[in-house]
Motif scaffolding. Structure first.
Motif, short mmCIF file in Angstrom:
data_model
loop_
_atom_site.label_atom_id
_atom_site.label_comp_id
_atom_site.label_asym_id
_atom_site.label_seq_id
_atom_site.Cartn_x
_atom_site.Cartn_y
_atom_site.Cartn_z
N ILE A 1 61.50 -26.33 -50.48
CA ILE A 1 61.72 -27.44 -51.39
C ILE A 1 63.19 -27.42 -51.82
O ILE A 1 63.88 -26.40 -51.69
N CYS A 2 63.66 -28.54 -52.32
CA CYS A 2 65.07 -28.64 -52.71
C CYS A 2 65.26 -27.95 -54.07
O CYS A 2 64.31 -27.78 -54.84
N PRO A 3 66.48 -27.58 -54.41
CA PRO A 3 66.76 -26.90 -55.69
C PRO A 3 66.34 -27.72 -56.91
O PRO A 3 65.87 -27.16 -57.90
N ILE A 4 66.51 -29.04 -56.84
CA ILE A 4 66.14 -29.90 -57.98
C ILE A 4 64.62 -29.86 -58.20
O ILE A 4 64.14 -29.77 -59.33
N CYS A 5 63.86 -29.90 -57.09
CA CYS A 5 62.40 -29.83 -57.19
C CYS A 5 61.96 -28.50 -57.79
O CYS A 5 61.05 -28.44 -58.61
N ARG A 6 62.63 -27.43 -57.37
CA ARG A 6 62.29 -26.11 -57.90
C ARG A 6 62.54 -26.07 -59.41
O ARG A 6 61.74 -25.53 -60.17
N LEU A 7 63.65 -26.63 -59.84
CA LEU A 7 63.97 -26.66 -61.27
C LEU A 7 62.91 -27.45 -62.04
O LEU A 7 62.42 -27.01 -63.09
N CYS B 1 60.14 -26.09 -64.85
CA CYS B 1 60.17 -26.57 -66.23
C CYS B 1 58.94 -27.39 -66.61
O CYS B 1 58.74 -27.69 -67.79
N VAL B 2 58.12 -27.74 -65.63
CA VAL B 2 57.04 -28.69 -65.90
C VAL B 2 56.06 -28.17 -66.96
O VAL B 2 55.54 -28.95 -67.76
N SER B 3 55.82 -26.87 -67.00
CA SER B 3 54.86 -26.35 -67.97
C SER B 3 55.33 -26.55 -69.41
O SER B 3 54.52 -26.52 -70.34
N ALA B 4 56.64 -26.76 -69.60
CA ALA B 4 57.16 -26.96 -70.95
C ALA B 4 56.67 -28.28 -71.54
O ALA B 4 56.66 -28.46 -72.75
N GLY B 5 56.26 -29.21 -70.69
CA GLY B 5 55.80 -30.51 -71.18
C GLY B 5 54.30 -30.59 -71.39
O GLY B 5 53.78 -31.63 -71.80
#
Length: 253
Positions: free
Chosen positions: A32-38, A42-46
Motif C-alpha cells: 500500500i502507499c505511504p498515505i494509505c498506511r498513515l 490513524c483510523v481508530s482515532a475516529g
C-alpha cells in the motif's frame, strides 16, 4: 518508491518478512502507499466506543466537515446512552440518522462506508441502496401501543442472554447487519419464535417485538421487489390480520 506491506492491518495479509512462501514465486506483491498506511494507522482515532469496547466509524466521505459531524452525532448518542445503559454502536448510528431525517437535513446513506469494531476485528461495510431505503422508511414508521416508537427504536433493548457464545446477543444489531448485507429477517424471526415456544428464560422480547420485525422485513421485501420492477402492497393491518390467523391456527393445533 518505498514498498509498504498492508500486513499491519489486523486480519488482512500476512507477515511478509517471515512468510515469503505465501507469495507466488516468493515475490510479495501486497503493498500500500505511504498515505494509505498513515490513514489506516490513524483510523481508530475516529472510532466511537461503548462500554463493551465495541466501536464504529462512519466514513462519510462527502466532505471532512460532514464526516466529523456524522461521527460526532454517533458519539453523542453513545454518551447519552451510557447514562442509562450500554448502547450498541449500530443503535447510536441509526439514532443519529433518525435525528438527521427529523431535522430534514440531507444525510444520504447510500454507498457510505461503515467500519465496525468488535471482539478485536474490524468489519468494513458499504451500505447498499436497498438497506438505506429500508432504514429510512423504518425510522419514519410509527409503532407501539400509542405509536410512541418507530419500527427500529422499538427493537433497541431486546436480545437473548448467553446465545451463540455471546453474553448478550442484541437483536437490533443483527437486524442492521442483515439489512447492510441485503438479507431478509426470516431465519431470525423463526429462531425467535422457536425460543418463545420453548419458553426460554434467556429471552428479552415478546410477540409485539416479533411483529415489529415482520414489519421491517415487509419493508425490505417491498424494496426488493421494487428493484425487480414489481410492486407489492402489504399494509400493517394486513400483517396483523395474517398473524392473528396464525395464532388461531396455533391455538386449535
Amino acid at each position: 518508491n518505498q514498498k509498504i506491506s498492508y500486513g499491519l492491518l489486523n486480519g488482512m495479509g500476512y507477515d511478509t518478512a517471515k512468510k515469503t512462501s505465501n507469495a507466488w514465486n516468493f515475490n510479495n506483491d501486497q503493498f500500500i502507499c505511504p498515505i494509505c498506511r498513515l490513514m489506516y494507522s490513524c483510523v481508530s482515532a475516529g472510532f466511537s466506543y461503548n462500554m463493551s469496547k465495541q466501536g464504529i466509524f462512519i466514513n462519510y466521505n462527502r466532505s471532512l466537515e460532514e464526516l466529523i459531524e456524522k461521527n460526532d452525532g454517533v458519539y453523542y448518542n453513545l454518551i447519552q446512552g451510557i447514562k442509562f445503559s450500554d448502547v450498541s454502536p449500530f443503535r447510536a448510528f441509526t439514532t443519529s440518522f433518525a435525528e438527521q431525517l427529523a431535522g430534514k437535513e440531507r444525510f444520504e446513506l447510500v454507498d457510505v462506508q461503515v467500519i465496525s469494531y468488535n471482539d478485536g476485528h474490524y468489519n468494513f461495510t458499504v451500505i447498499p441502496p436497498l438497506a438505506a431505503k429500508v432504514i429510512a422508511k423504518a425510522v419514519k414508521s410509527p409503532f407501539g401501543k400509542n405509536n410512541e416508537y418507530n419500527l427500529l427504536s422499538y427493537l433497541y433493548s431486546i436480545g437473548i442472554k448467553d446465545f451463540r457464545g455471546i453474553k448478550y446477543y442484541r437483536i437490533y444489531d443483527e437486524v442492521i447487519r442483515r439489512l447492510f448485507n441485503s438479507t431478509n429477517l426470516v431465519s431470525l424471526i423463526y429462531e425467535m419464535e422457536m425460543l418463545m415456544s420453548s419458553q426460554s428464560s434467556n429471552i428479552r422480547f415478546n410477540q409485539s417485538h416479533i411483529m415489529a420485525l415482520l414489519n421491517v422485513n415487509t419493508l425490505f421485501l417491498k424494496e426488493l421487489f421494487r428493484e425487480e420492477g414489481q410492486e407489492v402492497d402489504i399494509k400493517k393491518e394486513d400483517l396483523a390480520s395474517m398473524r392473528g390467523a396464525g395464532v388461531h391456527v396455533l391455538k386449535y393445533y
